[in-house]
Design a protein around this motif. Structure first.
Motif, PDB file in Angstrom:
ATOM      1  N   GLU A 230       1.379  -3.192   2.964  1.00 16.60           N
ATOM      2  CA  GLU A 230       1.192  -2.456   1.960  1.00 16.60           C
ATOM      3  C   GLU A 230       2.708  -1.539   1.859  1.00 16.60           C
TER       4      GLU A 230
ATOM      5  N   SER B 158      -1.173  -1.418  -5.862  1.00 15.77           N
ATOM      6  CA  SER B 158      -0.588  -0.394  -5.260  1.00 15.77           C
ATOM      7  C   SER B 158      -0.560   0.927  -6.307  1.00 15.77           C
TER       8      SER B 158
ATOM      9  N   ASN C 126       9.497   0.401  -5.135  1.00 10.76           N
ATOM     10  CA  ASN C 126      10.379   1.349  -5.151  1.00 10.76           C
ATOM     11  C   ASN C 126      11.973   1.100  -5.463  1.00 10.76           C
TER      12      ASN C 126
ATOM     13  N   TYR D 242       5.091  -1.586  -1.100  1.00  6.85           N
ATOM     14  CA  TYR D 242       5.670  -0.223  -1.647  1.00  6.85           C
ATOM     15  C   TYR D 242       7.120  -0.357  -1.815  1.00  6.85           C
ATOM     16  N   CYS D 243       7.998  -0.802  -0.810  1.00  9.94           N
ATOM     17  CA  CYS D 243       9.432  -0.815  -0.692  1.00  9.94           C
ATOM     18  C   CYS D 243      10.015  -1.499  -1.971  1.00  9.94           C
TER      19      CYS D 243
ATOM     20  N   THR E 112      -1.692  10.918  -2.360  1.00 10.96           N
ATOM     21  CA  THR E 112      -0.450  11.528  -2.890  1.00 10.96           C
ATOM     22  C   THR E 112      -0.379  12.971  -3.191  1.00 10.96           C
TER      23      THR E 112
ATOM     24  N   GLU F  56       3.323  10.405  -0.023  1.00 13.22           N
ATOM     25  CA  GLU F  56       2.390   9.610   0.202  1.00 13.22           C
ATOM     26  C   GLU F  56       2.094   9.496   1.577  1.00 13.22           C
TER      27      GLU F  56
ATOM     28  N   ASP G  98       1.736   2.848  -6.899  1.00 12.67           N
ATOM     29  CA  ASP G  98       2.937   2.938  -7.539  1.00 12.67           C
ATOM     30  C   ASP G  98       3.445   1.865  -8.466  1.00 12.67           C
TER      31      ASP G  98
END
Length: 428
Positions: free
Chosen positions: A138, A192, A146, A142-143, A30, A35, A194
Protein backbone atom coordinates in the motif's frame (compact mmCIF):
# COMPACT_ATOMS: atom_id res chain seq x y z
CA UNK A 1 -3.89 26.23 4.11
CA UNK A 2 -7.47 27.03 5.11
CA UNK A 3 -8.22 29.94 7.42
CA UNK A 4 -9.24 29.09 11.00
CA UNK A 5 -12.86 29.46 12.05
CA UNK A 6 -13.99 32.59 13.85
CA UNK A 7 -13.91 30.89 17.24
CA UNK A 8 -10.36 29.56 17.08
CA UNK A 9 -9.07 27.26 19.81
CA UNK A 10 -6.66 29.02 22.15
CA UNK A 11 -3.43 27.01 21.99
CA UNK A 12 -1.25 29.23 24.13
CA UNK A 13 -0.86 26.10 26.25
CA UNK A 14 -0.22 22.79 24.51
CA UNK A 15 -3.32 20.65 24.06
CA UNK A 16 -3.51 16.88 24.11
CA UNK A 17 -6.36 14.82 22.74
CA UNK A 18 -6.80 11.04 22.55
CA UNK A 19 -9.03 9.34 20.01
CA UNK A 20 -9.78 5.63 20.48
CA UNK A 21 -11.23 3.53 17.69
CA UNK A 22 -13.91 0.87 17.89
CA UNK A 23 -13.24 -1.05 14.67
CA UNK A 24 -13.19 -4.74 13.74
CA UNK A 25 -10.82 -4.49 10.77
CA UNK A 26 -7.75 -2.36 9.97
CA UNK A 27 -8.58 1.01 8.45
CA UNK A 28 -6.81 3.92 6.83
CA UNK A 29 -7.35 7.16 8.74
CA UNK A 30 -6.82 10.66 7.38
CA UNK A 31 -6.50 13.58 9.80
CA UNK A 32 -5.74 16.81 8.03
CA UNK A 33 -2.70 16.08 5.85
CA UNK A 34 -1.69 13.02 7.89
CA UNK A 35 -2.53 9.42 7.07
CA UNK A 36 -2.43 6.45 9.43
CA UNK A 37 -2.92 2.72 9.35
CA UNK A 38 -5.21 1.90 12.29
CA UNK A 39 -5.62 -1.60 13.71
CA UNK A 40 -8.40 -2.73 16.09
CA UNK A 41 -7.72 -1.37 19.59
CA UNK A 42 -5.44 1.44 18.42
CA UNK A 43 -5.66 5.02 19.62
CA UNK A 44 -4.33 8.32 18.35
CA UNK A 45 -2.62 10.75 20.69
CA UNK A 46 -2.83 14.24 19.23
CA UNK A 47 -0.48 16.91 20.59
CA UNK A 48 -1.06 20.46 19.39
CA UNK A 49 1.91 22.77 19.91
CA UNK A 50 2.12 26.51 19.41
CA UNK A 51 3.74 27.57 16.17
CA UNK A 52 5.48 30.91 16.67
CA UNK A 53 4.46 31.39 20.29
CA UNK A 54 1.17 33.01 19.37
CA UNK A 55 -2.16 32.14 20.86
CA UNK A 56 -3.86 30.95 17.72
CA UNK A 57 -1.20 29.20 15.64
CA UNK A 58 -0.39 25.54 16.04
CA UNK A 59 1.34 22.68 14.32
CA UNK A 60 -0.13 19.21 14.32
CA UNK A 61 2.25 16.68 15.87
CA UNK A 62 -0.23 13.82 15.72
CA UNK A 63 1.14 10.36 16.38
CA UNK A 64 -0.07 6.87 17.18
CA UNK A 65 0.27 5.53 20.71
CA UNK A 66 0.07 1.89 19.68
CA UNK A 67 -0.21 -0.16 16.51
CA UNK A 68 1.22 0.55 13.09
CA UNK A 69 1.90 4.13 12.05
CA UNK A 70 0.86 4.40 8.40
CA UNK A 71 3.00 7.59 8.17
CA UNK A 72 2.38 11.30 8.01
CA UNK A 73 2.51 13.25 4.79
CA UNK A 74 2.78 16.77 6.24
CA UNK A 75 3.07 18.20 9.73
CA UNK A 76 3.39 15.40 12.29
CA UNK A 77 6.76 13.93 13.20
CA UNK A 78 9.81 15.48 11.53
CA UNK A 79 10.81 13.46 8.46
CA UNK A 80 13.78 15.42 7.13
CA UNK A 81 14.91 12.76 4.67
CA UNK A 82 11.45 12.37 3.17
CA UNK A 83 10.87 16.12 3.01
CA UNK A 84 14.31 16.68 1.50
CA UNK A 85 13.68 14.04 -1.16
CA UNK A 86 10.42 15.70 -2.17
CA UNK A 87 12.15 19.08 -2.33
CA UNK A 88 15.09 17.68 -4.29
CA UNK A 89 13.13 16.11 -7.13
CA UNK A 90 10.91 19.19 -7.30
CA UNK A 91 14.00 21.41 -7.61
CA UNK A 92 15.52 19.07 -10.20
CA UNK A 93 12.37 19.30 -12.32
CA UNK A 94 12.30 23.10 -12.12
CA UNK A 95 15.89 23.39 -13.35
CA UNK A 96 15.37 21.32 -16.49
CA UNK A 97 15.53 23.65 -19.48
CA UNK A 98 15.21 21.33 -22.48
CA UNK A 99 12.38 19.31 -24.00
CA UNK A 100 14.51 16.17 -24.06
CA UNK A 101 15.43 16.62 -20.40
CA UNK A 102 11.78 16.96 -19.43
CA UNK A 103 10.78 13.91 -21.45
CA UNK A 104 13.40 11.78 -19.72
CA UNK A 105 12.64 13.07 -16.21
CA UNK A 106 8.88 12.62 -16.71
CA UNK A 107 9.03 9.23 -18.41
CA UNK A 108 6.93 6.46 -16.88
CA UNK A 109 10.12 4.56 -16.03
CA UNK A 110 11.61 7.50 -14.12
CA UNK A 111 8.36 8.27 -12.29
CA UNK A 112 8.36 4.69 -10.98
CA UNK A 113 12.00 5.08 -9.97
CA UNK A 114 11.15 8.25 -8.04
CA UNK A 115 8.23 6.48 -6.36
CA UNK A 116 10.38 3.46 -5.42
CA UNK A 117 12.98 5.74 -3.83
CA UNK A 118 10.24 7.58 -1.97
CA UNK A 119 8.86 4.26 -0.67
CA UNK A 120 12.29 3.09 0.51
CA UNK A 121 12.70 6.25 2.58
CA UNK A 122 9.31 5.77 4.23
CA UNK A 123 9.90 2.09 4.96
CA UNK A 124 13.28 2.97 6.44
CA UNK A 125 11.65 5.60 8.62
CA UNK A 126 8.94 3.17 9.78
CA UNK A 127 10.41 -0.35 10.03
CA UNK A 128 7.22 -1.73 11.57
CA UNK A 129 5.49 -1.12 8.23
CA UNK A 130 8.20 -2.93 6.28
CA UNK A 131 7.44 -6.13 8.17
CA UNK A 132 3.83 -6.01 6.98
CA UNK A 133 3.88 -7.10 3.32
CA UNK A 134 0.32 -5.99 2.60
CA UNK A 135 0.90 -2.57 4.11
CA UNK A 136 4.27 -2.22 2.35
CA UNK A 137 2.50 -2.71 -0.97
CA UNK A 138 0.00 0.00 0.00
CA UNK A 139 2.91 2.31 0.76
CA UNK A 140 4.37 1.70 -2.70
CA UNK A 141 1.03 2.52 -4.30
CA UNK A 142 0.76 5.63 -2.17
CA UNK A 143 4.22 6.77 -3.22
CA UNK A 144 3.50 6.32 -6.92
CA UNK A 145 0.22 8.24 -6.56
CA UNK A 146 1.83 11.09 -4.67
CA UNK A 147 4.94 11.39 -6.82
CA UNK A 148 2.56 11.67 -9.79
CA UNK A 149 0.55 14.30 -7.95
CA UNK A 150 3.65 16.27 -6.93
CA UNK A 151 4.99 16.27 -10.48
CA UNK A 152 1.77 17.58 -12.02
CA UNK A 153 1.55 20.25 -9.32
CA UNK A 154 5.15 21.36 -10.00
CA UNK A 155 4.52 21.35 -13.74
CA UNK A 156 1.49 23.58 -13.26
CA UNK A 157 3.55 26.10 -11.30
CA UNK A 158 6.34 25.98 -13.87
CA UNK A 159 3.92 26.44 -16.78
CA UNK A 160 2.44 29.57 -15.21
CA UNK A 161 5.77 31.36 -14.79
CA UNK A 162 5.70 34.36 -17.13
CA UNK A 163 9.31 33.83 -18.26
CA UNK A 164 8.84 30.18 -19.22
CA UNK A 165 9.94 29.40 -22.79
CA UNK A 166 6.84 28.78 -25.01
CA UNK A 167 8.40 25.63 -26.46
CA UNK A 168 8.98 24.26 -22.96
CA UNK A 169 5.42 25.21 -21.97
CA UNK A 170 4.04 23.19 -24.87
CA UNK A 171 6.21 20.27 -23.80
CA UNK A 172 4.94 20.57 -20.23
CA UNK A 173 1.35 20.27 -21.46
CA UNK A 174 2.27 17.21 -23.54
CA UNK A 175 3.92 15.57 -20.55
CA UNK A 176 0.95 16.21 -18.26
CA UNK A 177 -1.24 14.42 -20.82
CA UNK A 178 1.22 11.54 -20.95
CA UNK A 179 1.57 11.29 -17.17
CA UNK A 180 -2.20 11.02 -16.70
CA UNK A 181 -2.44 8.40 -19.46
CA UNK A 182 0.27 6.34 -17.75
CA UNK A 183 -1.30 6.80 -14.34
CA UNK A 184 -4.70 5.69 -15.60
CA UNK A 185 -3.17 2.46 -16.89
CA UNK A 186 -2.26 1.41 -13.32
CA UNK A 187 -5.40 -0.64 -12.62
CA UNK A 188 -4.53 -1.61 -9.03
CA UNK A 189 -4.66 1.90 -7.58
CA UNK A 190 -8.41 2.49 -7.41
CA UNK A 191 -8.76 1.19 -3.84
CA UNK A 192 -6.31 3.76 -2.49
CA UNK A 193 -7.89 6.71 -0.64
CA UNK A 194 -5.49 9.01 -2.53
CA UNK A 195 -6.42 7.67 -5.98
CA UNK A 196 -8.09 10.87 -7.18
CA UNK A 197 -5.28 13.28 -6.30
CA UNK A 198 -3.37 13.16 -9.63
CA UNK A 199 -6.63 13.57 -11.55
CA UNK A 200 -7.45 16.56 -9.37
CA UNK A 201 -4.05 18.13 -10.09
CA UNK A 202 -4.44 17.49 -13.82
CA UNK A 203 -7.91 19.06 -13.74
CA UNK A 204 -6.49 22.23 -12.17
CA UNK A 205 -3.65 22.25 -14.71
CA UNK A 206 -6.12 22.19 -17.60
CA UNK A 207 -8.44 24.71 -15.94
CA UNK A 208 -6.00 27.19 -14.42
CA UNK A 209 -2.84 26.86 -16.51
CA UNK A 210 -4.25 26.04 -19.95
CA UNK A 211 -7.49 28.00 -19.28
CA UNK A 212 -9.64 25.36 -20.99
CA UNK A 213 -13.43 25.51 -20.90
CA UNK A 214 -15.74 22.65 -19.88
CA UNK A 215 -15.56 20.79 -23.18
CA UNK A 216 -11.81 21.24 -23.44
CA UNK A 217 -11.26 19.85 -19.93
CA UNK A 218 -13.54 16.85 -20.48
CA UNK A 219 -11.81 16.06 -23.77
CA UNK A 220 -8.46 15.71 -21.95
CA UNK A 221 -9.89 12.75 -20.03
CA UNK A 222 -11.47 10.95 -23.00
CA UNK A 223 -9.04 8.05 -22.58
CA UNK A 224 -10.12 7.47 -18.97
CA UNK A 225 -12.82 5.15 -17.67
CA UNK A 226 -16.34 6.36 -16.97
CA UNK A 227 -15.81 6.79 -13.22
CA UNK A 228 -12.86 9.12 -13.76
CA UNK A 229 -14.85 11.09 -16.33
CA UNK A 230 -17.65 11.45 -13.79
CA UNK A 231 -15.14 12.72 -11.24
CA UNK A 232 -13.89 15.39 -13.66
CA UNK A 233 -17.43 16.44 -14.60
CA UNK A 234 -18.19 16.72 -10.89
CA UNK A 235 -15.14 18.96 -10.37
CA UNK A 236 -16.37 21.17 -13.20
CA UNK A 237 -19.84 21.40 -11.66
CA UNK A 238 -18.37 22.22 -8.26
CA UNK A 239 -16.45 25.11 -9.80
CA UNK A 240 -19.46 26.38 -11.71
CA UNK A 241 -18.14 25.24 -15.10
CA UNK A 242 -20.64 23.61 -17.45
CA UNK A 243 -20.96 23.18 -21.18
CA UNK A 244 -24.70 22.62 -20.99
CA UNK A 245 -27.85 24.63 -21.24
CA UNK A 246 -30.53 24.74 -18.56
CA UNK A 247 -33.74 22.81 -19.24
CA UNK A 248 -36.84 24.19 -17.53
CA UNK A 249 -34.57 26.49 -15.54
CA UNK A 250 -32.19 23.87 -14.13
CA UNK A 251 -29.38 21.44 -14.85
CA UNK A 252 -31.01 18.57 -12.95
CA UNK A 253 -31.18 16.44 -16.11
CA UNK A 254 -27.38 16.20 -15.91
CA UNK A 255 -27.71 13.77 -13.00
CA UNK A 256 -27.97 11.01 -15.58
CA UNK A 257 -24.25 11.50 -16.20
CA UNK A 258 -23.50 10.03 -12.76
CA UNK A 259 -23.74 6.33 -11.94
CA UNK A 260 -21.14 6.21 -9.15
CA UNK A 261 -23.30 6.80 -6.01
CA UNK A 262 -20.93 9.15 -4.09
CA UNK A 263 -20.54 11.34 -7.18
CA UNK A 264 -24.27 11.36 -7.86
CA UNK A 265 -24.95 12.51 -4.31
CA UNK A 266 -22.43 15.34 -4.62
CA UNK A 267 -23.72 16.27 -8.09
CA UNK A 268 -27.23 16.64 -6.73
CA UNK A 269 -25.92 19.25 -4.31
CA UNK A 270 -23.98 21.19 -6.95
CA UNK A 271 -26.73 21.04 -9.56
CA UNK A 272 -29.20 22.54 -7.11
CA UNK A 273 -27.12 25.71 -6.92
CA UNK A 274 -29.08 28.43 -8.77
CA UNK A 275 -25.79 30.11 -9.75
CA UNK A 276 -24.36 27.03 -11.46
CA UNK A 277 -23.24 27.80 -14.97
CA UNK A 278 -23.20 31.54 -14.47
CA UNK A 279 -20.12 33.33 -15.72
CA UNK A 280 -17.54 33.92 -13.01
CA UNK A 281 -17.19 37.65 -12.49
CA UNK A 282 -14.02 39.49 -13.43
CA UNK A 283 -14.89 42.61 -11.46
CA UNK A 284 -15.49 43.47 -7.82
CA UNK A 285 -19.15 43.56 -6.82
CA UNK A 286 -20.55 46.18 -4.46
CA UNK A 287 -20.34 43.89 -1.41
CA UNK A 288 -16.61 43.39 -1.90
CA UNK A 289 -15.91 47.02 -2.79
CA UNK A 290 -17.59 48.26 0.38
CA UNK A 291 -16.05 45.72 2.78
CA UNK A 292 -14.47 47.33 5.82
CA UNK A 293 -10.68 47.08 6.19
CA UNK A 294 -8.12 48.85 8.40
CA UNK A 295 -4.68 50.24 7.70
CA UNK A 296 -1.67 50.05 10.04
CA UNK A 297 -2.82 53.23 11.77
CA UNK A 298 -6.15 51.55 12.55
CA UNK A 299 -7.92 53.88 10.14
CA UNK A 300 -11.15 52.41 8.82
CA UNK A 301 -11.28 52.13 5.03
CA UNK A 302 -13.16 50.28 2.32
CA UNK A 303 -11.59 47.60 0.16
CA UNK A 304 -12.23 49.83 -2.85
CA UNK A 305 -9.92 52.49 -1.36
CA UNK A 306 -6.92 50.26 -2.11
CA UNK A 307 -7.75 50.60 -5.81
CA UNK A 308 -8.63 54.28 -5.70
CA UNK A 309 -5.30 55.28 -4.17
CA UNK A 310 -3.06 53.17 -6.39
CA UNK A 311 -0.77 55.07 -8.75
CA UNK A 312 0.29 51.81 -10.42
CA UNK A 313 -1.76 50.19 -13.16
CA UNK A 314 -1.86 46.81 -11.42
CA UNK A 315 -2.38 45.61 -7.86
CA UNK A 316 -1.00 42.26 -6.71
CA UNK A 317 -2.73 40.99 -3.58
CA UNK A 318 -1.23 38.54 -1.12
CA UNK A 319 -4.10 37.06 0.89
CA UNK A 320 -2.32 36.01 4.06
CA UNK A 321 -2.57 35.68 7.84
CA UNK A 322 -0.33 35.65 10.87
CA UNK A 323 -1.79 32.22 11.72
CA UNK A 324 -0.60 30.78 8.37
CA UNK A 325 2.97 29.44 8.40
CA UNK A 326 3.26 29.19 4.58
CA UNK A 327 2.17 32.83 4.43
CA UNK A 328 4.89 33.84 6.85
CA UNK A 329 7.47 31.83 4.92
CA UNK A 330 6.57 33.69 1.72
CA UNK A 331 6.68 37.06 3.46
CA UNK A 332 10.10 36.23 4.90
CA UNK A 333 11.37 35.35 1.42
CA UNK A 334 9.98 38.55 -0.05
CA UNK A 335 11.65 40.63 2.66
CA UNK A 336 15.06 39.49 1.41
CA UNK A 337 14.79 41.50 -1.84
CA UNK A 338 11.47 43.46 -1.74
CA UNK A 339 11.71 43.73 -5.52
CA UNK A 340 8.19 45.16 -6.00
CA UNK A 341 8.39 47.87 -3.36
CA UNK A 342 9.37 50.56 -5.84
CA UNK A 343 7.64 49.19 -8.91
CA UNK A 344 6.03 51.72 -11.24
CA UNK A 345 3.75 49.04 -12.73
CA UNK A 346 2.44 46.89 -9.90
CA UNK A 347 1.58 47.66 -6.30
CA UNK A 348 2.05 44.78 -3.83
CA UNK A 349 -0.64 44.57 -1.16
CA UNK A 350 -0.70 42.28 1.85
CA UNK A 351 -4.26 41.70 3.06
CA UNK A 352 -4.19 40.03 6.47
CA UNK A 353 -7.21 37.92 7.39
CA UNK A 354 -7.37 37.88 11.20
CA UNK A 355 -9.69 37.27 14.12
CA UNK A 356 -8.34 40.35 15.90
CA UNK A 357 -5.72 43.09 15.56
CA UNK A 358 -3.19 41.83 18.10
CA UNK A 359 -0.50 40.22 15.93
CA UNK A 360 -0.35 41.60 12.42
CA UNK A 361 1.62 44.80 13.09
CA UNK A 362 4.42 42.80 14.71
CA UNK A 363 4.69 40.64 11.56
CA UNK A 364 4.80 43.71 9.31
CA UNK A 365 7.58 45.26 11.37
CA UNK A 366 9.54 42.03 11.69
CA UNK A 367 9.72 41.59 7.91
CA UNK A 368 10.00 45.31 7.08
CA UNK A 369 6.94 45.42 4.84
CA UNK A 370 5.87 48.86 3.66
CA UNK A 371 3.10 49.79 6.05
CA UNK A 372 1.16 51.71 3.41
CA UNK A 373 0.84 48.40 1.50
CA UNK A 374 -0.58 46.41 4.42
CA UNK A 375 -4.20 46.11 5.51
CA UNK A 376 -6.23 43.91 7.83
CA UNK A 377 -9.70 42.51 7.33
CA UNK A 378 -11.87 41.10 10.12
CA UNK A 379 -15.05 40.54 8.10
CA UNK A 380 -15.40 36.76 7.64
CA UNK A 381 -18.15 37.27 5.09
CA UNK A 382 -15.59 38.74 2.68
CA UNK A 383 -13.92 35.33 2.25
CA UNK A 384 -17.15 33.61 1.18
CA UNK A 385 -18.19 36.47 -1.10
CA UNK A 386 -14.75 36.65 -2.75
CA UNK A 387 -14.67 32.87 -3.19
CA UNK A 388 -18.09 32.91 -4.85
CA UNK A 389 -17.19 35.81 -7.12
CA UNK A 390 -13.77 34.60 -8.27
CA UNK A 391 -13.88 30.83 -7.86
CA UNK A 392 -11.36 30.90 -4.99
CA UNK A 393 -10.99 27.74 -2.88
CA UNK A 394 -10.28 29.85 0.25
CA UNK A 395 -6.74 28.55 0.68
CA UNK A 396 -3.89 30.63 2.03
CA UNK A 397 -1.60 32.09 0.92
CA UNK A 398 -3.20 33.09 -2.37
CA UNK A 399 -2.34 35.80 -4.86
CA UNK A 400 -4.65 37.81 -7.10
CA UNK A 401 -3.69 40.30 -9.80
CA UNK A 402 -6.14 43.14 -10.48
CA UNK A 403 -6.08 46.27 -12.57
CA UNK A 404 -6.46 49.46 -10.56
CA UNK A 405 -9.99 49.68 -12.04
CA UNK A 406 -10.92 46.51 -10.15
CA UNK A 407 -10.80 43.96 -12.98
CA UNK A 408 -9.36 40.55 -12.15
CA UNK A 409 -6.42 39.70 -14.43
CA UNK A 410 -5.14 36.51 -12.81
CA UNK A 411 -6.97 34.65 -10.03
CA UNK A 412 -3.92 32.45 -9.43
CA UNK A 413 -1.06 34.87 -9.85
CA UNK A 414 2.54 34.11 -8.97
CA UNK A 415 3.64 34.82 -5.42
CA UNK A 416 5.12 38.22 -4.67
CA UNK A 417 8.53 36.55 -4.51
CA UNK A 418 8.28 35.16 -8.05
CA UNK A 419 6.16 37.79 -9.79
CA UNK A 420 7.79 39.25 -12.89
CA UNK A 421 6.50 42.76 -13.54
CA UNK A 422 8.25 42.94 -16.92
CA UNK A 423 5.52 40.69 -18.34
CA UNK A 424 2.79 43.21 -17.56
CA UNK A 425 1.30 45.46 -20.18
CA UNK A 426 2.11 49.13 -19.77
CA UNK A 427 -0.66 50.63 -21.90
CA UNK A 428 -3.31 50.79 -19.22
Amino acid sequence: MIAPPVNTTDTADDLKKVIRFNINNPKLLTIGFSEFYIAPGDSVNMNFETLIQTKFDYKDSTHINSGNVFFTLYNGHPQPQIDAYRANFSAALNHIGTRNGLDIFLSEKHIHQLADSYARLILKEFPNIKADEKLSNEIKKYCYINVTRFLIYDLCLSYKKPTKNPEIKNNIATNVNRIITGYHSQKDLFSSPDYWMPYSRAYFFYKDALKLDYNGIIEKFDHCNDTVKQYIILRCFRDGITGMQKVNGSFSYALEKFTYPPFKEAALKYLSDPNLGSQISRNLNSTLRNTEIFDTNDKKLQYLDVFKTSTQSYILFDFCGTWCKPCLDEIAQYSQNQHLDNSAKVKPIWLFFENDKTKWIAVIEKYHLKKENCFIILDKGFINEFAKSFNWAQEFPHHFLFTKEGEMIDEKAASLNEFNEDELKTNR
